[in-house]
Write an enzyme that holds these catalytic residues in place. Structure first.
Site, mmCIF file in Angstrom:
data_model
loop_
_atom_site.group_PDB
_atom_site.id
_atom_site.type_symbol
_atom_site.label_atom_id
_atom_site.label_comp_id
_atom_site.label_asym_id
_atom_site.label_seq_id
_atom_site.Cartn_x
_atom_site.Cartn_y
_atom_site.Cartn_z
ATOM 1 N N THR A 1 0.837 -1.206 0.000
ATOM 2 C CA THR A 1 0.000 0.000 0.000
ATOM 3 C C THR A 1 0.862 1.243 0.000
ATOM 4 O O THR A 1 1.846 1.314 0.744
ATOM 5 C CB THR A 1 -0.856 0.058 1.279
ATOM 6 O OG1 THR A 1 -1.618 -1.113 1.339
ATOM 7 C CG2 THR A 1 -1.772 1.272 1.265
ATOM 8 N N VAL B 1 -12.779 -5.170 2.069
ATOM 9 C CA VAL B 1 -12.127 -3.891 1.784
ATOM 10 C C VAL B 1 -11.434 -3.426 3.054
ATOM 11 O O VAL B 1 -12.007 -3.519 4.145
ATOM 12 C CB VAL B 1 -13.169 -2.841 1.328
ATOM 13 C CG1 VAL B 1 -12.536 -1.461 1.245
ATOM 14 C CG2 VAL B 1 -13.764 -3.235 -0.016
ATOM 15 N N ASP C 1 -8.759 -0.342 5.020
ATOM 16 C CA ASP C 1 -8.926 1.061 5.411
ATOM 17 C C ASP C 1 -8.564 2.044 4.303
ATOM 18 O O ASP C 1 -9.000 3.194 4.330
ATOM 19 C CB ASP C 1 -8.067 1.360 6.647
ATOM 20 C CG ASP C 1 -6.571 1.206 6.365
ATOM 21 O OD1 ASP C 1 -6.205 0.323 5.570
ATOM 22 O OD2 ASP C 1 -5.775 1.966 6.953
ATOM 23 N N THR D 1 -1.085 2.952 7.188
ATOM 24 C CA THR D 1 -0.807 1.701 6.489
ATOM 25 C C THR D 1 -0.707 0.577 7.510
ATOM 26 O O THR D 1 -0.340 0.821 8.662
ATOM 27 C CB THR D 1 0.501 1.804 5.673
ATOM 28 O OG1 THR D 1 0.720 0.579 4.953
ATOM 29 C CG2 THR D 1 1.709 2.072 6.564
#
Lengths: 180, 141
Positions: free
Chosen positions: B1, B30, B32, B52
């Site tokens: 990410t 899904v 954050d 993250t």
């Protein structure tokens, strides 16, 4: 260390930082910078946790999530569970600029993206297929399911709900190579 | 990410995230990253933050929103980041996660939760002093 302009990003993704920085240096907006920086990581598949060909789900599919936010206007565009479109941050920006909504998800987000001119293509790669195959060979471990039958800590699905709910300590599966 | 913040010389700020999420997730899950205030948040009148890590946990605490509100209240970015991590740690001491914070004057900071195998968090910064991406790191708390 106060100094403007500024680009900062999580993890050591140097090329993404450089891409965003170049946009600011050439007079682009902060939105352009963030979009370009994140897009760079999507193309480069930064550490396998960004972009196509990484983090396959239980069915082996890679889906993408992205968000962009304008700190002046508080406008936001986001996509979640985006299928078959590589440029997730671009679609997020299109959600912000081409709709009055904030978050589009799944297959419908992909249809929106295609309508906005984004190319639909397979997000699977040999690497993601290999990760998925290894997971199947390891009896689907690690596994995020709980209170289902058969025991998800030892067996693959399909799963059914167990009659009783049991409280167990949550396993920590997130790591440097598997994270949001 | 990747989570990213950009601030121009006039203090205009934007935030963004992009990810393919956690490996072997249940289809439809899904994290954050696309959730406003969780994966990232930006307000040009206060600052911005991007998180993250384990999104299933982090999204329950809106850490990016919290960090921005702490900066609005006067906290410096490093302190705001640490407090956002501490809030999660109270409930999930072993969660995997980190956050970056920046205010509109160009101050920045980061924080992470110390767990076995994750004691230091690396992030990138580019500003007019460096004029090139610099690798930075912070010890996890």
């Amino acid at each position: 260390h106060a100094s403007l302009p500024l680009v900062i990003n999580t993890w050591p993704f140097k090329n993404a930082t450089a891409a965003a920085w170049r946009v600011l240096q050439s007079g682009g907006s902060v939105l352009d910078a963030v979009e370009r920086g994140c897009a760079r990581c999507e193309v480069e598949q930064c550490d396998g946790s960004v972009g196509y060909g990484g983090s396959p789900d239980e069915s082996g599919e890679t889906t993408l999530d992205a968000l962009i936010m304008n700190g002046d206007t508080m406008e936001v565009g986001a996509v979640a569970g985006l299928r078959r479109i590589k440029n997730a941050i671009g679609v997020a920006r299109a959600v912000m600029e081409r709709t009055d909504h904030t978050l589009l998800v799944g297959q419908s987000a992909s249809v929106f993206a295609e309508n906005m001119g984004f190319v639909a293509e397979d997000l699977t790669t040999n690497k993601s297929l290999n990760i998925f195959s290894q997971w199947l060979q390891s009896n689907c471990q690690p596994n995020y399911r709980k209170n289902v039958f058969p025991d998800p800590s030892a067996s693959c699905g399909p799963y059914e709900p167990r009659a009783t709910l049991k409280r167990t300590k949550r396993a920590q599966h997130a790591s440097r190579l598997s994270h949001d | 990410t990747i989570g990213m913040l950009a601030v121009d010389r006039d203090g205009h700020m934007a935030a963004g995230t992009s990810t393919n999420g956690m490996t072997h997730k249940v289809p439809g899950r899904v994290g954050d990253s696309p959730i406003v205030g969780a994966g990232a948040y930006a307000d040009s009148s206060a600052g911005g933050a991007a998180a993250t890590g384990d999104g299933d946990i982090m999204m329950r605490f809106l850490p990016s929103y919290l960090a921005v509100e702490l900066m609005r209240a006067g906290a410096d970015p490093s302190a705001a980041c640490k407090m956002a991590i501490s809030r999660i740690k109270r409930h999930y001491s072993e969660f995997f996660g980190a956050i970056i914070c920046a205010n509109t004057t160009g101050h920045y900071g980061a924080a992470c939760n110390k767990t076995p195998g994750f004691t230091r968090f690396h992030y990138m910064v580019s500003n007019s002093k460096s004029d090139a991406p610099l690798l930075k790191s912070v010890d996890c708390v």
